[in-house]
Design an enzyme around this catalytic site. Structure first.
Site, short mmCIF file in Angstrom:
data_model
loop_
_atom_site.label_atom_id
_atom_site.label_comp_id
_atom_site.label_asym_id
_atom_site.label_seq_id
_atom_site.Cartn_x
_atom_site.Cartn_y
_atom_site.Cartn_z
N HIS A 58 56.64 -80.24 -68.51
CA HIS A 58 58.10 -80.07 -68.59
C HIS A 58 58.80 -80.62 -67.34
CE1 HIS A 58 61.19 -76.58 -67.99
NE2 HIS A 58 61.19 -76.91 -69.28
N ASP A 70 62.61 -77.68 -72.87
CA ASP A 70 62.16 -76.11 -72.82
C ASP A 70 61.44 -75.62 -74.14
OD1 ASP A 70 63.50 -76.09 -70.46
OD2 ASP A 70 65.28 -74.56 -71.11
#
Length: 138
Positions: free
Chosen positions: A63, A105
């Site tokens: 991420h 996300d």
């Protein structure tokens, strides 16, 4: 620095994409995302260093790398468009930067859901000072 990040998250509340990310995590894991992952391991939360401690921490590493590839906006600010369709997270909107943030996300939330069996409470509120190994490249 981590205390400041917690305060920032609390002040943001339901505004901004951090709450959206938390909503995605909740849908994919069934747990309250932001508080469960914000300081998990060496990469979840603000910053990161060392080697990921487990598959859950690796989700955060990936991420962070994804955010590093986003150009044109601050990945931690702004609000993007997304929806849940048949259990899937679908990113939308016209802004390519915010859409890229949403995709980062979305992938992380799916990763958390797929790796819930590696989540270890001993890595909650983990200190970055304990992340001593050399960092990996994205």
């Amino acid at each position: 620095m981590r205390i400041l990040w917690i305060v920032a998250v609390c002040l943001i509340g339901a505004e901004g994409h951090l709450s959206q990310f938390g909503d995605m995590i909740n849908k994919k894991t069934g747990i309250f995302g932001i508080m469960s992952y914000i300081y998990y391991g060496c990469y979840c939360g603000w910053g990161g260093k060392g080697k990921p401690l487990d598959a859950t921490d690796r989700c955060c590493f990936v991420h962070d790398c994804c955010y590093g590839r986003v150009n044109g906006c601050d990945p931690k600010m702004g609000t993007y468009s997304y929806s849940f369709q048949n259990g899937d997270i679908v990113c939308g909107g016209d802004d390519p930067c915010l859409r890229a943030v949403c995709e980062c996300d979305r992938v992380a939330a799916i990763c958390f859901g797929e790796n819930m069996n590696t989540y270890d409470k001993k890595y909650m509120l983990y200190s970055l000072f304990d992340c001593k190994e050399e960092s990996e490249q994205c």
